[in-house]
Design a protein around this motif. Sequence first.
Motif, PDB file in Angstrom:
ATOM      1  N   TYR A  28       4.344  35.961  14.881  1.00 24.88           N
ATOM      2  CA  TYR A  28       5.117  35.778  13.654  1.00 24.88           C
ATOM      3  C   TYR A  28       6.614  35.831  13.931  1.00 24.88           C
ATOM      4  CZ  TYR A  28       0.604  36.741  11.608  1.00 24.88           C
ATOM      5  OH  TYR A  28      -0.723  36.687  11.293  1.00 24.88           O
ATOM      6  N   TYR A  29       7.372  35.130  13.095  1.00 24.61           N
ATOM      7  CA  TYR A  29       8.819  35.241  13.139  1.00 24.61           C
ATOM      8  C   TYR A  29       9.348  35.348  11.716  1.00 24.61           C
ATOM      9  CZ  TYR A  29       9.586  30.330  11.747  1.00 24.61           C
ATOM     10  OH  TYR A  29       9.630  29.141  11.062  1.00 24.61           O
ATOM     11  N   TYR A  62       7.546  39.065  16.063  1.00 22.14           N
ATOM     12  CA  TYR A  62       6.598  40.170  15.958  1.00 22.14           C
ATOM     13  C   TYR A  62       5.208  39.740  16.409  1.00 22.14           C
ATOM     14  CZ  TYR A  62       9.965  42.417  12.796  1.00 22.14           C
ATOM     15  OH  TYR A  62      11.074  42.989  12.256  1.00 22.14           O
ATOM     16  N   HIS A  63       4.430  40.733  16.819  1.00 23.38           N
ATOM     17  CA  HIS A  63       3.016  40.505  17.118  1.00 23.38           C
ATOM     18  C   HIS A  63       2.188  40.593  15.834  1.00 23.38           C
ATOM     19  CE1 HIS A  63       3.689  40.576  21.412  1.00 23.38           C
ATOM     20  NE2 HIS A  63       4.383  41.672  21.270  1.00 23.38           N
ATOM     21  N   GLU A  64       2.660  41.393  14.888  1.00 21.72           N
ATOM     22  CA  GLU A  64       1.953  41.627  13.627  1.00 21.72           C
ATOM     23  C   GLU A  64       2.829  41.210  12.453  1.00 21.72           C
ATOM     24  OE1 GLU A  64      -1.163  42.726  13.788  1.00 21.72           O
ATOM     25  OE2 GLU A  64      -1.053  43.056  15.941  1.00 21.72           O
ATOM     26  N   TYR A  71       8.954  44.362  18.702  1.00 14.79           N
ATOM     27  CA  TYR A  71       9.623  43.176  18.168  1.00 14.79           C
ATOM     28  C   TYR A  71      10.762  42.769  19.098  1.00 14.79           C
ATOM     29  CZ  TYR A  71      13.348  46.338  16.883  1.00 14.79           C
ATOM     30  OH  TYR A  71      14.359  47.257  16.948  1.00 14.79           O
ATOM     31  N   LEU A  72      11.125  41.504  19.027  1.00 12.63           N
ATOM     32  CA  LEU A  72      12.285  40.982  19.751  1.00 12.63           C
ATOM     33  C   LEU A  72      13.221  40.396  18.704  1.00 12.63           C
ATOM     34  CD1 LEU A  72      13.314  40.426  22.727  1.00 12.63           C
ATOM     35  CD2 LEU A  72      12.568  38.070  22.331  1.00 12.63           C
ATOM     36  N   ASP A  73      14.508  40.687  18.836  1.00 17.63           N
ATOM     37  CA  ASP A  73      15.500  40.300  17.834  1.00 17.63           C
ATOM     38  C   ASP A  73      16.672  39.611  18.507  1.00 17.63           C
ATOM     39  OD1 ASP A  73      17.517  40.325  15.803  1.00 17.63           O
ATOM     40  OD2 ASP A  73      18.001  42.403  16.247  1.00 17.63           O
ATOM     41  N   ASN A  82      23.098  38.672  21.474  1.00 20.10           N
ATOM     42  CA  ASN A  82      22.560  40.028  21.499  1.00 20.10           C
ATOM     43  C   ASN A  82      21.051  39.898  21.328  1.00 20.10           C
ATOM     44  OD1 ASN A  82      21.601  42.388  19.407  1.00 20.10           O
ATOM     45  ND2 ASN A  82      22.850  43.157  21.076  1.00 20.10           N
ATOM     46  N   LEU A  83      20.325  40.173  22.386  1.00 19.33           N
ATOM     47  CA  LEU A  83      18.873  40.113  22.371  1.00 19.33           C
ATOM     48  C   LEU A  83      18.378  41.527  22.551  1.00 19.33           C
ATOM     49  CD1 LEU A  83      16.591  37.993  22.236  1.00 19.33           C
ATOM     50  CD2 LEU A  83      16.638  37.932  24.733  1.00 19.33           C
ATOM     51  N   SER A  84      17.599  42.011  21.612  1.00 14.50           N
ATOM     52  CA  SER A  84      17.127  43.389  21.713  1.00 14.50           C
ATOM     53  C   SER A  84      15.627  43.453  21.448  1.00 14.50           C
ATOM     54  CB  SER A  84      17.884  44.307  20.750  1.00 14.50           C
ATOM     55  OG  SER A  84      17.701  43.894  19.416  1.00 14.50           O
TER      56      SER A  84
END
Length: 166
Positions: A28-29, A62-64, A71-73, A82-84
């Motif tokens: 999901y995004y 997200y996985h869910e 999560y990756l942002d 900025n990748l977190s």
Amino acid sequence: MSNWVERREFIPVSETPAEMPEGIAAKYYVRWPGSFHEITRDNVKRIMKNLRSGNWMDIYLYHEEDEEGDYLDLETDGTLYNLSYGEDMGQIWWSTYDPEYVDSDEETDIPHSDGQSIIYRETTTADKEAVMTAIEYFIRAGKLWDGIPWMKRWEEKVQGWGGRIH
């Protein structure tokens, strides 16, 4: 007496970064403010095209669908990225980083999608291609790509004299 202390570890780029898998692991995004969308084999190219072209300046993966778990942002202004990544219910944070700005309090002009958080120069990179590859890798593998340097941060409870509690 005990206190919480932030710890950091710097993870360099792997000599041989992992190759791009074919599957879909992050399901999901969401782009804020917005609702969740399913990631499918058919829309990965469209998602990546929107990110690469600058049409989208933020995305959460997200996985869910319930915003729980890892999560990756991405937050960007088109020049700095900025990748977190958050794991263990927010107990461990990973982010891109710029070695020249480590321990700097310099703020960026990157608008955070939550409307209030400040993004510091320390946690950004100008390497757009590495960021885009890391995002697609997370979508396909569900984990962090080792072809970009990461700064891992967490907090530990320490005794007042500086010793670690076991």
